[in-house]
Structures are given as structure tokens and as C-alpha cells.
Design a protein around this motif. Structure first.
Motif, PDB file in Angstrom:
ATOM      1  N   LYS A  71     -69.517  40.071  99.130  1.00 24.90           N
ATOM      2  CA  LYS A  71     -70.778  39.556  98.615  1.00 24.90           C
ATOM      3  C   LYS A  71     -71.597  40.680  97.999  1.00 24.90           C
ATOM      4  O   LYS A  71     -71.701  41.765  98.567  1.00 24.90           O
ATOM      5  N   LEU A  72     -72.190  40.383  96.845  1.00 30.21           N
ATOM      6  CA  LEU A  72     -73.044  41.364  96.172  1.00 30.21           C
ATOM      7  C   LEU A  72     -74.373  41.515  96.918  1.00 30.21           C
ATOM      8  O   LEU A  72     -74.958  40.529  97.371  1.00 30.21           O
ATOM      9  N   ILE A  73     -74.837  42.747  97.037  1.00 28.66           N
ATOM     10  CA  ILE A  73     -76.157  43.028  97.605  1.00 28.66           C
ATOM     11  C   ILE A  73     -77.107  43.250  96.427  1.00 28.66           C
ATOM     12  O   ILE A  73     -77.233  44.355  95.903  1.00 28.66           O
ATOM     13  N   ARG A  74     -77.750  42.182  96.010  1.00 26.60           N
ATOM     14  CA  ARG A  74     -78.510  42.218  94.754  1.00 26.60           C
ATOM     15  C   ARG A  74     -79.750  43.106  94.849  1.00 26.60           C
ATOM     16  O   ARG A  74     -80.205  43.660  93.856  1.00 26.60           O
ATOM     17  N   GLY A  75     -80.312  43.230  96.053  1.00 24.63           N
ATOM     18  CA  GLY A  75     -81.469  44.110  96.209  1.00 24.63           C
ATOM     19  C   GLY A  75     -81.122  45.552  95.882  1.00 24.63           C
ATOM     20  O   GLY A  75     -81.886  46.255  95.216  1.00 24.63           O
ATOM     21  N   ASN A  76     -79.951  45.996  96.323  1.00 20.12           N
ATOM     22  CA  ASN A  76     -79.515  47.365  96.028  1.00 20.12           C
ATOM     23  C   ASN A  76     -79.136  47.523  94.560  1.00 20.12           C
ATOM     24  O   ASN A  76     -79.316  48.606  93.981  1.00 20.12           O
ATOM     25  N   LEU A  77     -78.609  46.455  93.968  1.00 21.61           N
ATOM     26  CA  LEU A  77     -78.312  46.512  92.530  1.00 21.61           C
ATOM     27  C   LEU A  77     -79.589  46.739  91.735  1.00 21.61           C
ATOM     28  O   LEU A  77     -79.612  47.517  90.776  1.00 21.61           O
ATOM     29  N   ARG A  78     -80.659  46.068  92.151  1.00 20.74           N
ATOM     30  CA  ARG A  78     -81.933  46.248  91.438  1.00 20.74           C
ATOM     31  C   ARG A  78     -82.440  47.674  91.587  1.00 20.74           C
ATOM     32  O   ARG A  78     -83.003  48.242  90.640  1.00 20.74           O
ATOM     33  N   GLN A  79     -82.257  48.273  92.774  1.00 17.90           N
ATOM     34  CA  GLN A  79     -82.687  49.655  92.966  1.00 17.90           C
ATOM     35  C   GLN A  79     -81.925  50.607  92.039  1.00 17.90           C
ATOM     36  O   GLN A  79     -82.475  51.617  91.597  1.00 17.90           O
ATOM     37  N   LEU A  80     -80.670  50.282  91.771  1.00 19.81           N
ATOM     38  CA  LEU A  80     -79.848  51.123  90.895  1.00 19.81           C
ATOM     39  C   LEU A  80     -80.004  50.763  89.424  1.00 19.81           C
ATOM     40  O   LEU A  80     -79.443  51.442  88.556  1.00 19.81           O
ATOM     41  N   GLY A  81     -80.754  49.693  89.138  1.00 17.65           N
ATOM     42  CA  GLY A  81     -80.946  49.267  87.755  1.00 17.65           C
ATOM     43  C   GLY A  81     -79.695  48.684  87.140  1.00 17.65           C
ATOM     44  O   GLY A  81     -79.461  48.846  85.928  1.00 17.65           O
ATOM     45  N   LEU A  82     -78.895  47.992  87.950  1.00 17.44           N
ATOM     46  CA  LEU A  82     -77.622  47.435  87.490  1.00 17.44           C
ATOM     47  C   LEU A  82     -77.618  45.922  87.604  1.00 17.44           C
ATOM     48  O   LEU A  82     -78.410  45.330  88.340  1.00 17.44           O
ATOM     49  N   GLN A  83     -76.674  45.317  86.874  1.00 16.68           N
ATOM     50  CA  GLN A  83     -76.441  43.893  86.945  1.00 16.68           C
ATOM     51  C   GLN A  83     -75.089  43.619  87.593  1.00 16.68           C
ATOM     52  O   GLN A  83     -74.260  44.528  87.744  1.00 16.68           O
ATOM     53  N   ALA A  84     -74.857  42.363  87.951  1.00 15.48           N
ATOM     54  CA  ALA A  84     -73.571  41.984  88.538  1.00 15.48           C
ATOM     55  C   ALA A  84     -72.422  42.288  87.577  1.00 15.48           C
ATOM     56  O   ALA A  84     -71.316  42.657  87.994  1.00 15.48           O
ATOM     57  N   SER A  85     -72.684  42.160  86.283  1.00 16.26           N
ATOM     58  CA  SER A  85     -71.640  42.424  85.284  1.00 16.26           C
ATOM     59  C   SER A  85     -71.221  43.899  85.290  1.00 16.26           C
ATOM     60  O   SER A  85     -70.056  44.226  85.018  1.00 16.26           O
ATOM     61  N   ASP A  86     -72.156  44.802  85.603  1.00 18.39           N
ATOM     62  CA  ASP A  86     -71.813  46.227  85.678  1.00 18.39           C
ATOM     63  C   ASP A  86     -70.843  46.485  86.828  1.00 18.39           C
ATOM     64  O   ASP A  86     -69.902  47.278  86.689  1.00 18.39           O
TER      65      ASP A  86
END
Length: 227
Positions: free
Chosen positions: A175-190
Motif C-alpha cells: 500500500k502506498l503511504i501518500r502522506g510521505n509521498l507528499r512530503q517528498l513531492g512525488l506522485q503515485a506515478s513516480d
């Protein structure tokens, strides 16, 4: 039985909330005043847990009073250095120039065995390697080593290794951790692009993936033990 369980749950939640309000450290790193408050809270909570004839508020109110007092004292200690020293003590230098300070150790009632044990826990073989050894108010030993005994660093060898950042979990058990993706400035596609480069078709096949802001990644697939 049900009443005891209910009272215990209420006190448990109250204590957790109280300690969160204190915002303090691990038990091994508590200042003296923090440790006293923690012990008193546990004693106050035990009474209404064990004796259902004792009103619940007889435990909750003293706990809230202690927490309020601790928060007030902590605030005052931030503003007043003398008060901070009074409640939390001060650091003491127990090793100078590779030699144990016998007088300071006697004042603190420290034995040589205790000091040597603390050094060994920090991978220091002998007091001779230590220029300054400081006993902090929380009981931990901090130290400054002589230059020849300090660990070798990249700057000493005139090297420029790649930078590393703080690894954040971006996939956990498929499962993607979307909160951490936002901290890294990334999207699910990245993340999907990175997985494709690693020949992993989908997020659901990943047990753990970490990524830092320097681009360093770690990926472990489900059912695969990394060597």
C-alpha cells in the motif's frame, strides 16, 4: 468485573493523554522531575484501578493536577536557567584529559565500574581515549574523544560521498503511504516508474519501499528475503 475494566480503560486513556501532553522523552532519558511525576502518576492510577470503592475522579484529578504542574514547571524552566538547574540538575565533567575525576565521582556516588561500563556501551575501550566525559542530567554519558581516537570521516580522507536523506516509507505491505509521498513531492506515478525500472509490475507486490529526498531507495518484494 465490567466496572473495573471500564475504570481501567478510562485511566489508561487519561494517562496516555497526560504523558502525550508532557511531550517528554523515553524513560531512560527522563529528567529527575519528569521521572518523579511519572512514578506518582502510576501510583495514583493504581489505586482506583484496584479499588472500585474509590471514586474515579480521586485518581483522575490528582493526575491532571500533576500534569498541569509539570507543564507549568517545564515552561518556567525554559525561561529561567537557575530554576532549570534546580529541577533538572546540571552536567558534570567526570573525565578530563583521559583521567577520571575522583572527587566529582565521589560527589555523584559513581563507581569506576559504572563509568567503565558506560564507556564500553559507547565502544570506548579506555578513559585514556576520552578528552572530556560529561555525565548529563538525565544520567547519560556524553564525551569528546581525542582526535586520534575519533572515527574516520569522509572529510578526513578528502572524499565526497553521495548525500543521503531521511528515508521515508512510501510503500508498506503493498500500500502506498501518500502522506510521505507528499512530503517528498512525488506522485503515485513516480513510484510506479521506479518499480518498473526494478522489474516490479505493481505496488501490491512490494512489501517495503523507502525513499529519501536524495533519490536513494530500498525495495523489498513480498516473500523475498534480502541477502
Amino acid at each position: 468485573m465490567a466496572i473495573s475494566l471500564f475504570r481501567t480503560l478510562i485511566l489508561y486513556v487519561a494517562i496516555i493523554a497526560a504523558l502525550r501532553l508532557m511531550g517528554k522523552r523515553q524513560v531512560g532519558e527522563l529528567e529527575p522531575s519528569d521521572l518523579v511525576v511519572t512514578i506518582l502518576i502510576s501510583e495514583l492510577a493504581a489505586i482506583p484501578m484496584q479499588d472500585v470503592t474509590v471514586p474515579l475522579f480521586a485518581g483522575v484529578i490528582p493526575i491532571l493536577t500533576l500534569i498541569s504542574l509539570e507543564i507549568l514547571i517545564s515552561f518556567l524552566c525554559l525561561k529561567n536557567r537557575r530554576l532549570r538547574r534546580l529541577f533538572n540538575g546540571r552536567a558534570a565533567v567526570i573525565i578530563r584529559g583521559g583521567k577520571l575525576d575522583r572527587k566529582k565521582m565521589a560527589d555523584l556516588r559513581l563507581t569506576t565500574d559504572e563509568v567503565l561500563e558506560a564507556l564500553r556501551q559507547n565502544n570506548i575501550a579506555s578513559p585514556a581515549e576520552v578528552k572530556y566525559g560529561i555525565l548529563e542530567p538525565n544520567g547519560q554519558l556524553s564525551y569528546v574523544l581525542y582526535a586520534q581516537h575519533r572515527p574516520v570521516t569522509a572529510s578526513m580522507l578528502s572524499l565526497s560521498p553521495d548525500e543521503e536523506g531521511l528515508p521515508l516509507i512510501v510503500i508498506s505491505d503493498g500500500k502506498l503511504i501518500r502522506g510521505n509521498l507528499r512530503q517528498l513531492g512525488l506522485q503515485a506515478s513516480d513510484i510506479q516508474s521506479r518499480l518498473q525500472k526494478a522489474n516490479i509490475p505493481s505496488v501490491s507486490e512490494v512489501f517495503l519501499m523507502t525513499l529519501d529526498d536524495c533519490g536513494n531507495e530500498f525495495i523489498q518484494r513480498k516473500g523475498v528475503v534480502q541477502p
